[in-house]
Design a protein around this motif. Structure first.
Motif, PDB file in Angstrom:
ATOM      1  N   ARG A   6       0.836  -1.189   0.000  1.00 22.79           N
ATOM      2  CA  ARG A   6       0.000   0.000   0.000  1.00 22.79           C
ATOM      3  C   ARG A   6       0.876   1.246   0.000  1.00 22.79           C
ATOM      4  O   ARG A   6       1.956   1.260   0.595  1.00 22.79           O
ATOM      5  CB  ARG A   6      -0.916   0.036   1.239  1.00 22.79           C
ATOM      6  N   SER A   7       0.412   2.297  -0.642  1.00 22.52           N
ATOM      7  CA  SER A   7       1.131   3.566  -0.654  1.00 22.52           C
ATOM      8  C   SER A   7       0.414   4.548   0.266  1.00 22.52           C
ATOM      9  O   SER A   7      -0.817   4.596   0.313  1.00 22.52           O
ATOM     10  CB  SER A   7       1.207   4.133  -2.073  1.00 22.52           C
ATOM     11  N   ILE A   8       1.191   5.342   0.997  1.00 24.49           N
ATOM     12  CA  ILE A   8       0.655   6.314   1.938  1.00 24.49           C
ATOM     13  C   ILE A   8       0.580   7.672   1.246  1.00 24.49           C
ATOM     14  O   ILE A   8       1.579   8.181   0.747  1.00 24.49           O
ATOM     15  CB  ILE A   8       1.537   6.389   3.195  1.00 24.49           C
ATOM     16  N   LEU A   9      -0.634   8.248   1.209  1.00 19.82           N
ATOM     17  CA  LEU A   9      -0.811   9.552   0.572  1.00 19.82           C
ATOM     18  C   LEU A   9      -0.240  10.673   1.424  1.00 19.82           C
ATOM     19  O   LEU A   9       0.513  11.512   0.951  1.00 19.82           O
ATOM     20  CB  LEU A   9      -2.300   9.805   0.306  1.00 19.82           C
ATOM     21  N   HIS A  10      -0.602  10.701   2.699  1.00 20.87           N
ATOM     22  CA  HIS A  10      -0.082  11.688   3.639  1.00 20.87           C
ATOM     23  C   HIS A  10      -0.419  11.217   5.048  1.00 20.87           C
ATOM     24  O   HIS A  10      -0.975  10.127   5.222  1.00 20.87           O
ATOM     25  CB  HIS A  10      -0.679  13.086   3.375  1.00 20.87           C
ATOM     26  N   GLN A  11      -0.091  12.026   6.047  1.00 21.24           N
ATOM     27  CA  GLN A  11      -0.355  11.696   7.441  1.00 21.24           C
ATOM     28  C   GLN A  11      -1.254  12.749   8.070  1.00 21.24           C
ATOM     29  O   GLN A  11      -1.243  13.910   7.667  1.00 21.24           O
ATOM     30  CB  GLN A  11       0.954  11.611   8.243  1.00 21.24           C
ATOM     31  N   MET A  12      -2.044  12.317   9.063  1.00 25.05           N
ATOM     32  CA  MET A  12      -2.925  13.209   9.809  1.00 25.05           C
ATOM     33  C   MET A  12      -2.786  12.907  11.292  1.00 25.05           C
ATOM     34  O   MET A  12      -2.349  11.815  11.676  1.00 25.05           O
ATOM     35  CB  MET A  12      -4.389  13.061   9.357  1.00 25.05           C
ATOM     36  N   VAL A  13      -3.185  13.862  12.108  1.00 26.87           N
ATOM     37  CA  VAL A  13      -3.127  13.734  13.562  1.00 26.87           C
ATOM     38  C   VAL A  13      -4.554  13.734  14.094  1.00 26.87           C
ATOM     39  O   VAL A  13      -5.373  14.571  13.704  1.00 26.87           O
ATOM     40  CB  VAL A  13      -2.316  14.882  14.200  1.00 26.87           C
ATOM     41  N   ALA A  14      -4.875  12.778  14.999  1.00 23.51           N
ATOM     42  CA  ALA A  14      -6.229  12.633  15.532  1.00 23.51           C
ATOM     43  C   ALA A  14      -6.563  13.799  16.461  1.00 23.51           C
ATOM     44  O   ALA A  14      -5.807  14.132  17.363  1.00 23.51           O
ATOM     45  CB  ALA A  14      -6.370  11.310  16.268  1.00 23.51           C
ATOM     46  N   LEU A  15      -7.721  14.418  16.212  1.00 26.64           N
ATOM     47  CA  LEU A  15      -8.200  15.501  17.071  1.00 26.64           C
ATOM     48  C   LEU A  15      -8.952  14.970  18.282  1.00 26.64           C
ATOM     49  O   LEU A  15      -8.908  15.562  19.357  1.00 26.64           O
ATOM     50  CB  LEU A  15      -9.127  16.426  16.271  1.00 26.64           C
ATOM     51  N   TYR A  16      -9.655  13.847  18.129  1.00 21.81           N
ATOM     52  CA  TYR A  16     -10.473  13.294  19.195  1.00 21.81           C
ATOM     53  C   TYR A  16     -10.282  11.772  19.220  1.00 21.81           C
ATOM     54  O   TYR A  16      -9.723  11.164  18.300  1.00 21.81           O
ATOM     55  CB  TYR A  16     -11.974  13.606  18.983  1.00 21.81           C
ATOM     56  N   ASP A  17     -10.777  11.145  20.288  1.00 25.38           N
ATOM     57  CA  ASP A  17     -10.839   9.688  20.344  1.00 25.38           C
ATOM     58  C   ASP A  17     -11.960   9.204  19.424  1.00 25.38           C
ATOM     59  O   ASP A  17     -13.029   9.813  19.354  1.00 25.38           O
ATOM     60  CB  ASP A  17     -11.124   9.208  21.771  1.00 25.38           C
ATOM     61  N   TYR A  18     -11.722   8.098  18.703  1.00 22.73           N
ATOM     62  CA  TYR A  18     -12.747   7.511  17.849  1.00 22.73           C
ATOM     63  C   TYR A  18     -12.861   6.029  18.170  1.00 22.73           C
ATOM     64  O   TYR A  18     -11.886   5.291  18.094  1.00 22.73           O
ATOM     65  CB  TYR A  18     -12.412   7.699  16.366  1.00 22.73           C
ATOM     66  N   THR A  19     -14.047   5.619  18.589  1.00 22.62           N
ATOM     67  CA  THR A  19     -14.325   4.221  18.909  1.00 22.62           C
ATOM     68  C   THR A  19     -14.941   3.549  17.696  1.00 22.62           C
ATOM     69  O   THR A  19     -15.870   4.085  17.078  1.00 22.62           O
ATOM     70  CB  THR A  19     -15.289   4.120  20.100  1.00 22.62           C
ATOM     71  N   ALA A  20     -14.415   2.390  17.337  1.00 18.89           N
ATOM     72  CA  ALA A  20     -14.892   1.685  16.148  1.00 18.89           C
ATOM     73  C   ALA A  20     -16.364   1.324  16.306  1.00 18.89           C
ATOM     74  O   ALA A  20     -16.781   0.791  17.334  1.00 18.89           O
ATOM     75  CB  ALA A  20     -14.051   0.431  15.915  1.00 18.89           C
ATOM     76  N   GLN A  21     -17.170   1.631  15.272  1.00 16.44           N
ATOM     77  CA  GLN A  21     -18.582   1.294  15.265  1.00 16.44           C
ATOM     78  C   GLN A  21     -18.870   0.009  14.483  1.00 16.44           C
ATOM     79  O   GLN A  21     -20.002  -0.434  14.437  1.00 16.44           O
ATOM     80  CB  GLN A  21     -19.376   2.445  14.640  1.00 16.44           C
ATOM     81  N   GLY A  22     -17.851  -0.562  13.872  1.00 13.53           N
ATOM     82  CA  GLY A  22     -18.026  -1.778  13.095  1.00 13.53           C
ATOM     83  C   GLY A  22     -16.680  -2.420  12.819  1.00 13.53           C
ATOM     84  O   GLY A  22     -15.614  -1.848  13.114  1.00 13.53           O
ATOM     85  N   PRO A  23     -16.665  -3.632  12.240  1.00 20.75           N
ATOM     86  CA  PRO A  23     -15.389  -4.317  12.002  1.00 20.75           C
ATOM     87  C   PRO A  23     -14.508  -3.617  10.980  1.00 20.75           C
ATOM     88  O   PRO A  23     -13.298  -3.839  10.960  1.00 20.75           O
ATOM     89  CB  PRO A  23     -15.823  -5.705  11.501  1.00 20.75           C
ATOM     90  N   GLU A  24     -15.087  -2.755  10.146  1.00 18.24           N
ATOM     91  CA  GLU A  24     -14.278  -2.086   9.123  1.00 18.24           C
ATOM     92  C   GLU A  24     -13.728  -0.744   9.591  1.00 18.24           C
ATOM     93  O   GLU A  24     -12.998  -0.087   8.850  1.00 18.24           O
ATOM     94  CB  GLU A  24     -15.121  -1.879   7.850  1.00 18.24           C
ATOM     95  N   ASP A  25     -14.066  -0.293  10.819  1.00 16.62           N
ATOM     96  CA  ASP A  25     -13.634   1.007  11.295  1.00 16.62           C
ATOM     97  C   ASP A  25     -12.232   0.937  11.891  1.00 16.62           C
ATOM     98  O   ASP A  25     -11.782  -0.120  12.353  1.00 16.62           O
ATOM     99  CB  ASP A  25     -14.598   1.542  12.355  1.00 16.62           C
ATOM    100  N   LEU A  26     -11.539   2.082  11.874  1.00 17.75           N
ATOM    101  CA  LEU A  26     -10.211   2.228  12.471  1.00 17.75           C
ATOM    102  C   LEU A  26     -10.348   2.979  13.791  1.00 17.75           C
ATOM    103  O   LEU A  26     -10.834   4.099  13.825  1.00 17.75           O
ATOM    104  CB  LEU A  26      -9.276   2.997  11.521  1.00 17.75           C
ATOM    105  N   GLU A  27      -9.930   2.348  14.873  1.00 16.39           N
ATOM    106  CA  GLU A  27     -10.039   2.957  16.200  1.00 16.39           C
ATOM    107  C   GLU A  27      -8.716   3.606  16.577  1.00 16.39           C
ATOM    108  O   GLU A  27      -7.648   3.019  16.378  1.00 16.39           O
ATOM    109  CB  GLU A  27     -10.438   1.906  17.234  1.00 16.39           C
TER     110      GLU A  27
END
Length: 541
Positions: free
Chosen positions: A473-494
């Motif tokens: 896989r190729s990485i387009l760019h990077q980001m920094v998380a502003l808030y906590d994110y809890t996965a709502q499904g098996p395809e989500d990134l926590e």
């Protein structure tokens, strides 16, 4: 329409659908004046169970009008159109359903209240069924072959049987959402529909007068900090009296009151000329002839608490002053280093070999087992001697001293040996001064760069991850998380606030696909921000 009324009708329709009372469910759903896409889908399911195909098609049109990206709505409408021989439109709905799956092999609608998983091979199967009805058997066979290659919970027997039917030129039956599967409201929302009496019934009645055993009611008055101040409109309405002269108790239940004292007239004058009053928290009798009405009104310029109720002022909310550390004049001076290196984006456990951050000038002195040894002086001495202290955040924190001229590849091998991990699976990153972004160590010219280029004050802080999910896989760019994110499904990134996320692609204008802490998934783009658009992903480390 109130949301509570919508929930009540929606839940009633679902209960009737569970008991196979589809006419009753349809009656409940038709009472909703402002239907949603979920309730309209349920209306279409009820019409299908009653054999009303055209009404079901109309309800599905309204469903898609409410939610233009509902893939299961297009899937269901395509099956209904096949049953009424609108083949061109059915094939178009299959194409739209496949498009709105956004390249996923499966979409789980459990989060929306529909206990159903739509697979990509099911959409392709219905497309093949449309080609069969059009007489285009070769196209139907090609679509079924592509459906057999889709990943997911597909049974090979279903596709093989369908291929045999196509070879015999037998028309395939369309796939539909099961009859008993409808959109359901959230359980916690339905539970809140029941009325609850949080206060309960009044059982205790207390008087506004201190130490009073009178049972009755008194108007509620605004309480102010400190003492209670009565609200009166003048002397004629006031029940506060002032003693003309001192009075000494001369019988039972009488009070001894000094002159000019303020009392509260609790009862009316009796036959003996005595009146029941409250004074200093006690109830007793005083001669009514010695009492004069008292004016308890306060001036606008200065308010006074003339009638104390015995309620003390609240304690102060200011915490006590923190004691200052007393430094001994004989203490050795400390060598302090300024570092803005923030904590890692994931939790770490410090081992015995972990290093400690330099203390600030306001911290109290620290005591160790060997007072004569100063670790910060050792760091400065190591920097002067051509070496640098490297602190590595892994699942635990380790530290090692390396020469300044050591290359990035050599550092990676040393860390891999220290952590007892394969060097090919380790990924090293660092943070620039004043930034929260994790940058790959070395960049594109990693093999020729040394640790001296990223060292500050004789120290380097690195973050290490053991991962290899990005090999292809190729990485387009990077980001920094502003808030906590809890996965709502098996395809989500926590992820957690402050974590660095590698962006792998854009799902749509709202969702992004990213990688963090060895996991790959999708997440809402508004939960993170892009700090530096110039940072690119290195293929080396």
């Amino acid at each position: 329409m109130l949301y509570t009324e919508l929930l009540r009708l929606w839940d009633g329709a679902v209960q009737r659908a569970d008991s196979q009372d589809w006419e009753g469910a349809l009656s409940q759903l038709q009472q909703i004046s402002e239907p949603t896409s979920c309730t309209l889908f349920n209306t279409a399911s009820a019409h299908l169970m009653l054999g009303q195909l055209h009404l079901a098609l109309k309800a599905l049109d309204l469903t898609i009008g409410k939610d233009e990206r509902l893939a299961v709505g297009f899937f269901q409408r395509a099956a209904v159109m096949m049953q009424i021989d609108r083949l061109e439109e059915a094939l178009s709905d299959c194409i739209w359903a496949q498009k709105h799956m956004r390249g996923n092999t499966v979409i789980d609608y459990k989060q929306l209240g529909l206990r159903f998983k739509l697979y990509s091979w099911q959409v392709l199967y219905n497309a093949a069924a449309v080609y069969c009805r059009m007489g285009q058997w070769e196209q139907a066979r090609e679509v079924l072959l592509s459906a057999s290659q889709e990943r997911g919970e597909v049974r090979g027997g279903n596709i093989e049987a369908a291929l045999d039917s196509v070879l015999r030129e037998e028309v395939l039956a369309p796939l539909l959402v099961p009859d008993n599967v409808v959109f359901r409201p959230r359980k916690q929302d339905v539970e809140q529909l029941q009325q609850r009496d949080f206060l309960g019934k009044a059982k205790v009645i207390s008087s506004m007068i201190p130490n009073d055993d009178f049972g009755g009611f008194e108007p509620l008055r605004l309480q102010k900090p400190g003492f209670y101040e009565p609200k009166v409109d003048g002397d004629q309405d006031s029940r506060y009296m002032r003693m003309r002269v001192p009075y000494m108790a001369r019988g039972p239940h009488q009070l001894t009151v000094p002159g000019r004292a303020l009392v509260f007239l609790f009862g009316e004058e009796d036959r003996d000329g005595m009146a029941t009053v409250i004074y200093d928290g006690q109830r007793g009798l005083l001669p009514m002839s010695l009492l004069d009405p008292a004016d308890v009104k306060t001036s606008k310029g200065k308010k006074q608490n003339r009638v104390p109720s015995g309620i003390p002022l609240p304690p102060g909310l200011t915490p006590p002053t923190r004691p200052k550390a007393q430094h001994s004049p004989a203490a050795r001076p400390r060598v302090s280093f300024s570092s803005d290196t923030p904590p890692p984006s994931y939790s770490t456990a410090t081992h015995a070999t972990a290093t400690r951050a330099p203390p600030s000038a306001s911290d109290p002195p620290q005591y160790t087992d060997s007072p004569a040894r100063d670790p910060h002086a050792d760091e400065a001495q190591g920097a002067e001697s051509g070496r640098v202290l490297v602190k590595v955040h892994f699942t635990y924190t380790v530290a090692l001293s390396v020469p300044l001229e050591m290359t990035n590849d050599e550092i990676k091998n040393c860390i891999a040996q220290k952590l007892d991990q394969p060097a090919s699976q380790l990924r090293l990153r660092y943070k620039q001064h004043g930034s929260q972004m994790l940058i790959p160590l070395g960049g594109e010219a990693g093999p020729g760069r040394t640790v001296q280029e990223v060292a500050e004050a004789g120290r380097v802080t690195l973050w290490c991850q053991k991962e290899d999910p990005l090999a292809n896989r190729s990485i387009l760019h990077q980001m920094v998380a502003l808030y906590d994110y809890t996965a709502q499904g098996p395809e989500d990134l926590e992820f957690s606030e402050g974590d660095t996320i590698d962006i792998l692609g854009e799902v749509n204008e709202v969702w992004l696909e990213g990688h963090s802490a060895g996991n790959i998934g999708i997440f809402p783009g508004c939960f993170a921000y892009r700090e530096n658009a110039d940072i690119t992903q290195s293929s080396g480390l």
